[in-house]
Design a protein around this motif. Structure first.
Motif, PDB file in Angstrom:
ATOM      1  N   GLN A 162       0.821  -1.200   0.000  1.00  0.00           N
ATOM      2  CA  GLN A 162       0.000   0.000   0.000  1.00  0.00           C
ATOM      3  C   GLN A 162       0.864   1.262   0.000  1.00  0.00           C
ATOM      4  O   GLN A 162       0.537   2.244  -0.672  1.00  0.00           O
ATOM      5  N   VAL A 163       1.999   1.209   0.711  1.00  0.00           N
ATOM      6  CA  VAL A 163       2.905   2.360   0.735  1.00  0.00           C
ATOM      7  C   VAL A 163       3.513   2.596  -0.646  1.00  0.00           C
ATOM      8  O   VAL A 163       3.601   3.735  -1.129  1.00  0.00           O
ATOM      9  N   GLU A 165       2.267   1.659  -3.540  1.00  0.00           N
ATOM     10  CA  GLU A 165       1.218   2.111  -4.447  1.00  0.00           C
ATOM     11  C   GLU A 165       0.907   3.593  -4.254  1.00  0.00           C
ATOM     12  O   GLU A 165       0.766   4.346  -5.235  1.00  0.00           O
ATOM     13  N   GLU A 166       0.871   4.030  -3.005  1.00  0.00           N
ATOM     14  CA  GLU A 166       0.611   5.448  -2.741  1.00  0.00           C
ATOM     15  C   GLU A 166       1.767   6.312  -3.252  1.00  0.00           C
ATOM     16  O   GLU A 166       1.555   7.390  -3.818  1.00  0.00           O
ATOM     17  N   TYR A 167       2.988   5.839  -3.069  1.00  0.00           N
ATOM     18  CA  TYR A 167       4.146   6.592  -3.553  1.00  0.00           C
ATOM     19  C   TYR A 167       4.128   6.708  -5.077  1.00  0.00           C
ATOM     20  O   TYR A 167       4.431   7.773  -5.635  1.00  0.00           O
ATOM     21  N   ASN A 168       3.777   5.647  -5.764  1.00  0.00           N
ATOM     22  CA  ASN A 168       3.727   5.686  -7.229  1.00  0.00           C
ATOM     23  C   ASN A 168       2.665   6.671  -7.716  1.00  0.00           C
ATOM     24  O   ASN A 168       2.876   7.398  -8.697  1.00  0.00           O
ATOM     25  N   LYS A 169       1.534   6.738  -7.031  1.00  0.00           N
ATOM     26  CA  LYS A 169       0.502   7.683  -7.429  1.00  0.00           C
ATOM     27  C   LYS A 169       0.967   9.123  -7.236  1.00  0.00           C
ATOM     28  O   LYS A 169       0.752   9.989  -8.093  1.00  0.00           O
ATOM     29  N   VAL A 170       1.619   9.384  -6.106  1.00  0.00           N
ATOM     30  CA  VAL A 170       2.120  10.734  -5.857  1.00  0.00           C
ATOM     31  C   VAL A 170       3.183  11.115  -6.872  1.00  0.00           C
ATOM     32  O   VAL A 170       3.222  12.253  -7.380  1.00  0.00           O
TER      33      VAL A 170
END
Length: 449
Positions: A162-163, A165-170
């Motif tokens: 989840q971390v 995935e969130e980093y890739n979106k940002v």
């Protein structure tokens, strides 16, 4: 039965044979003793290590009691246990009736009322029989000392997805925002202009150029987070902003190379005195650390520190560094009370002795040296018409000579000393000797040469 008891029950002959056998084993002429596991025992092992305690003594010579217990091999939790505790899992559906011995608050039988983590109800499930919670899975975990203190024990690596995935979106949002910003502003450097023109012409960049852009993006990404002393990188304008002393500044000890000008402490890099005393302070860039120290809020801070020390000597539990807000408020109250007392004291003195009329301010025309007297001056400053303004005189007596002198003290200077011009004496308030003193001084100087 311990080996010590057996040794005490041996006869003298058996004890002598045992000692000879131990000596032979230590010398290497006799084979070493064998324990119950078939391992040889070092003959040089002390006796207190060979003797097992009474609660683990088996009556045989062995060092098994000295070894750590064997750990169980293999994982303690399998796939059925989710490789760890069954966190948040329930045994099954909740019960429909309250059971004896269950939690009086939620109705689960897996814990007591005092251990319940549910919201305390106004009427528990024991009395209402409604909204009974399911029982939790109680799992026994046999953990050793290290496993209990392992900070990563029970961590699920899938939670890190989840971390990522969130980093890739940002990161993707940041790149798209930067691309749109560059499209609006256009190229900022020659290299970016070439890449921008090539991208518009071909529609895409090569792999090397694309990697170069990613490197630049990474540099820009970490530029604002860089904590470099003395500079700050502005990501938008690609400029470096200096906010501390730059290395091109002249060092303090180079302002005046005279060794007697001011003391410079190389350890603290401080120069308290002004190295350029001959120049006025408004014309020098550095007037000494003391000049800077006694400007701004530094004197006020020194007053507060002095107040804290004095209050501490009187028994008050105050400290400037431990509780600065408290000492600031106390100092403010102290100054207010001090001004009030000073004002009341002054008022009492004026009421008793009078003289309040002397404290009143003078008229503005007198303060600014203005009057109704008309005076007209020429270009050279000579008075043409009217009365000339009287010159301000000193409050000290002028042209008064003492001790038969004909000049004042400080009218003569020689060899770094001040004296009288009439007798050239360097001793203040001395009696004037006149020309005879000057001749005597010259003759004594010739004798010294």
């Amino acid at each position: 039965m311990s080996s010590t008891t057996q040794t005490n029950r041996l006869t003298k002959e058996e004890y002598r044979r045992q000692k000879d056998l131990d000596a032979a084993r230590k010398a290497g002429t006799a084979p070493a003793a064998i324990d119950d596991e078939g391992n040889e025992i070092n003959p040089h092992t002390p006796q207190f290590m060979l003797n097992a305690p009474w609660y683990v003594d088996t009556g045989k010579v062995s060092l098994k009691h000295q070894r750590a217990p064997e750990k169980r091999k293999g994982p303690k939790f399998g796939p059925d246990d989710n490789y760890w505790y069954a966190r948040g899992k329930r045994v099954g559906p909740a019960a429909t009736k309250y059971r004896k011995g269950a939690c009086e608050n939620c109705g689960a039988i897996s814990h007591k009322t005092r251990d319940c983590v549910e919201r305390p109800r106004k009427k528990g499930a024991k009395w209402t029989g409604k909204n009974i919670q399911a029982d939790e899975i109680i799992q026994e975990a046999d953990l050793d000392w290290d496993e209990k203190r392992d900070r990563w024990n029970g961590y699920d690596p899938k939670e890190h997805d989840q971390v990522i995935e969130e980093y890739n979106k940002v990161e993707e949002a940041r790149r798209s925002a930067k691309a749109s910003e560059l499209d609006k502003e256009g190229p900022t450097t020659t290299q970016e202009a070439k890449k921008w023109a090539k991208q518009n012409k071909t529609g895409q960049l090569s792999d090397d150029e694309d990697n170069g852009n990613e490197d630049d993006d990474d540099d820009d990404k970490y530029a604002d987070q860089a904590d470099m002393p003395g500079q700050h990188v502005n990501q938008k304008t690609r400029t470096t902003i200096r906010n501390l002393r730059i290395r091109e500044d002249t060092a303090k000890y180079l302002l005046n190379l005279d060794t007697e000008s001011a003391f410079y402490d190389p350890k603290t890099r401080s120069m308290r005195d002004n190295p350029l005393k001959d120049k006025p302070e408004d014309q020098v860039s550095f007037a000494g650390d003391n000049f800077t120290r006694y400007t701004g809020d530094a004197p006020e801070m020194a007053k507060v520190q002095m107040f804290a020390w004095q209050a501490g000597d009187r028994g008050s539990q105050v400290h400037l560094q431990a509780n600065p807000t408290q000492i600031a408020l106390l100092h403010k109250d102290y100054e207010a009370k001090k001004d009030k007392v000073r004002g009341s004291t002054q008022k009492g003195i004026l009421e008793k002795y009078g003289g309040a009329e002397h404290l009143e301010s003078l008229p503005k025309e007198l303060l600014l040296a203005q009057s109704e007297n008309y005076v007209e001056y020429s270009r050279t400053g000579r008075v043409i018409k009217g009365q000339e303004k009287a010159k301000a005189r000193s409050k000290y007596e002028e042209d008064v000579f003492i001790n038969n002198h004909h000049s004042v003290w400080g009218s003569y200077w020689s060899d770094g000393k001040w004296g009288y011009q009439c007798c050239r004496s360097f001793m203040k308030n001395s009696y004037c000797t006149g020309q005879a003193g000057i001749e005597a001084q010259q003759s004594s100087a010739q004798l010294l040469q």
